[in-house]
Design an enzyme around this catalytic site. Sequence first.
Site, PDB file in Angstrom:
ATOM      1  N   LYS A   1      -9.481  -4.237  -2.429  1.00  0.00           N
ATOM      2  CA  LYS A   1     -10.474  -5.324  -2.266  1.00  0.00           C
ATOM      3  C   LYS A   1     -10.016  -6.703  -1.751  1.00  0.00           C
ATOM      4  CE  LYS A   1     -11.126  -4.486  -6.891  1.00  0.00           C
ATOM      5  NZ  LYS A   1     -10.215  -3.373  -7.075  1.00  0.00           N
ATOM      6  N   THR A   2      -8.827  -7.038  -2.105  1.00  0.00           N
ATOM      7  CA  THR A   2      -8.203  -8.266  -1.736  1.00  0.00           C
ATOM      8  C   THR A   2      -8.068  -8.259  -0.321  1.00  0.00           C
ATOM      9  OG1 THR A   2      -7.325  -8.797  -4.046  1.00  0.00           O
ATOM     10  CG2 THR A   2      -6.512 -10.225  -1.998  1.00  0.00           C
TER      11      THR A   2
ATOM     12  N   ASP B   1     -12.123 -12.995  -6.996  1.00  0.00           N
ATOM     13  CA  ASP B   1     -11.644 -11.774  -7.755  1.00  0.00           C
ATOM     14  C   ASP B   1     -12.254 -11.675  -8.977  1.00  0.00           C
ATOM     15  OD1 ASP B   1     -10.369  -9.519  -7.883  1.00  0.00           O
ATOM     16  OD2 ASP B   1      -8.399 -10.098  -7.958  1.00  0.00           O
TER      17      ASP B   1
ATOM     18  N   THR C   1     -13.695  -4.870 -10.984  1.00  0.00           N
ATOM     19  CA  THR C   1     -13.261  -3.720 -11.424  1.00  0.00           C
ATOM     20  C   THR C   1     -14.342  -3.031 -12.250  1.00  0.00           C
ATOM     21  OG1 THR C   1     -12.027  -4.796 -13.133  1.00  0.00           O
ATOM     22  CG2 THR C   1     -10.881  -3.882 -11.383  1.00  0.00           C
TER      23      THR C   1
ATOM     24  N   ARG D   1      -1.831   0.691  -3.845  1.00  0.00           N
ATOM     25  CA  ARG D   1      -0.584  -0.474  -4.400  1.00  0.00           C
ATOM     26  C   ARG D   1       0.261   0.368  -5.108  1.00  0.00           C
ATOM     27  NH1 ARG D   1      -3.537  -4.425  -7.615  1.00  0.00           N
ATOM     28  NH2 ARG D   1      -3.155  -5.668  -5.946  1.00  0.00           N
TER      29      ARG D   1
HETATM   30  P1  ADP Z   1      -7.214  -4.883  -4.979  1.00  0.00           P
HETATM   31  O1  ADP Z   1      -7.551  -6.130  -4.537  1.00  0.00           O
HETATM   32  O2  ADP Z   1      -8.219  -3.902  -5.014  1.00  0.00           O
HETATM   33  O3  ADP Z   1      -6.421  -4.944  -6.343  1.00  0.00           O
HETATM   34  P2  ADP Z   1      -5.292  -5.154  -2.779  1.00  0.00           P
HETATM   35  O4  ADP Z   1      -6.146  -5.294  -1.761  1.00  0.00           O
HETATM   36  O5  ADP Z   1      -4.377  -6.257  -3.143  1.00  0.00           O
HETATM   37  O6  ADP Z   1      -5.967  -4.399  -4.002  1.00  0.00           O
HETATM   38  O7  ADP Z   1      -4.337  -4.021  -2.269  1.00  0.00           O
HETATM   39  C1  ADP Z   1      -3.050  -3.713  -2.886  1.00  0.00           C
HETATM   40  C2  ADP Z   1      -1.959  -3.339  -1.922  1.00  0.00           C
HETATM   41  O8  ADP Z   1      -2.270  -2.096  -1.364  1.00  0.00           O
HETATM   42  C3  ADP Z   1      -2.077  -4.243  -0.733  1.00  0.00           C
HETATM   43  O9  ADP Z   1      -0.717  -4.644  -0.701  1.00  0.00           O
HETATM   44  C4  ADP Z   1      -2.236  -3.298   0.502  1.00  0.00           C
HETATM   45  O10 ADP Z   1      -1.200  -3.562   1.347  1.00  0.00           O
HETATM   46  C5  ADP Z   1      -2.303  -2.015   0.227  1.00  0.00           C
HETATM   47  N1  ADP Z   1      -3.760  -1.507   0.401  1.00  0.00           N
HETATM   48  C6  ADP Z   1      -4.815  -1.936   0.009  1.00  0.00           C
HETATM   49  N2  ADP Z   1      -5.572  -0.805   0.528  1.00  0.00           N
HETATM   50  C7  ADP Z   1      -5.080  -0.393   1.805  1.00  0.00           C
HETATM   51  C8  ADP Z   1      -5.505   0.374   2.926  1.00  0.00           C
HETATM   52  N3  ADP Z   1      -6.765   1.004   2.927  1.00  0.00           N
HETATM   53  N4  ADP Z   1      -4.582   0.848   3.811  1.00  0.00           N
HETATM   54  C9  ADP Z   1      -3.380   0.180   3.853  1.00  0.00           C
HETATM   55  N5  ADP Z   1      -2.903  -0.448   2.660  1.00  0.00           N
HETATM   56  C10 ADP Z   1      -3.667  -0.808   1.842  1.00  0.00           C
END
Ligand code: ADP
Length: 363
Positions: free
Chosen positions: A88-89, A133, A182, A241
């Site tokens: 998401k981030t 977030d 979430t 992650r």
């Molecule tokens: P969320 O915000 O949903 O908790 P993040 O965007 O922070 O998740 O993603 C966590 C990690 O996973 C990031 O460091 C990123 O490098 C990796 N990541 C997430 N989605 C992808 C994707 N589709 N392709 C490659 N890496 C990803």
Amino acid sequence: MGDEALARAEEAELARRRDGELEAQDIVSPVADGDERAIEGALRPKRLDDFVGQARVREQLSLLLRGALRRGRPPDHVLMSGPPGLGKTTIAMIIAAELGAPLRITSGPAIERSGDLAAVLSTLQEGEVVFIDEIHRLARPAEEMLYLAMEDFRVDIVVGKGPGATAIPLDIAPFTLVGATTRAGLLPAPLRDRFGFTAHLDFYTPEELGVIVRRSAGLLGVHIDDGGVEELGLRSRGTPRIANRLLRRVRDFAEVKTDGVVTREVTRTALELYEVDELGLDRLDLAVLSALVRRFGGGPVGLSTLAIAAGEEAETVEVVAEPFLVRLGLLARTPRGRVATRAGWEHLGLTPPPATDAPTLFD
Ligand code: ADP
């Protein structure tokens, strides 16, 4: 490091794990801690084309962004929901990068008062992307301020207190809000309705995770073979992650214990040490499944009772463990509570009672 020093280091690590200082849960938790964010920053895909998986969301986003660029106006507000660690981030950052716009990052819990939000909104540049977030955790007054800002690009600054208080309207620059949650079910309808684009991120397939692992290994300079890539893809709980984190842990193991190449065998041995099983279930997942089966005969049982039996917060069980157990078909949510499926019993090496599975039809 010599063999003896290594053995001592491992012994120390094992001791810390035994003492509960180094929890297996820390290693497989889908939530990032402080230090990890820096590493994550380096691994994040920067453009939509580098973003692996979530094909439909990627396609829809690409249309949204191209349309906005063509019109020269900020795109609709974007809401993303899904379990932690799915990107998401990363998507919020990609949206800003693709638009060539600055990005402001904050979170629901960080905005304690509406004044905190007013401070962000009133200093925006035109077209800026604001990422909030955990938007479901915004306090009510901030949430209400956001309604007006999202719809009319305006905030009401309240001056004074009590009956003498007056609201001074202030125009703000047009912006794009990217909200992440979430728990989409907790968002009030008026807030949800103000997002023109909503996307749900789902767990990744083992193949997609394999692509992510290979890319990250390249960036981190980790030597990994096809077997290692495949095994990590299978065991990463559908979560990028976790894939990135397990890759680093298995790399440590490979460097210390073998010739440094991450193979299938090395991955299996290392993940046994970290209590990740062959389906990628971690200690929390197994605690939940085991409580459901062993304490409640497979259910149905309510969420909070199940959480207490598993020794966890209800929210953690609901947001982190359950979605993945449901995804694997080991647990089902029914109107009467959570039940273990036949596969759930069998995963624990137990024989399910004959009627198991009928209730999953309600899921
Ligand atoms: P969320 O915000 O949903 O908790 P993040 O965007 O922070 O998740 O993603 C966590 C990690 O996973 C990031 O460091 C990123 O490098 C990796 N990541 C997430 N989605 C992808 C994707 N589709 N392709 C490659 N890496 C990803």
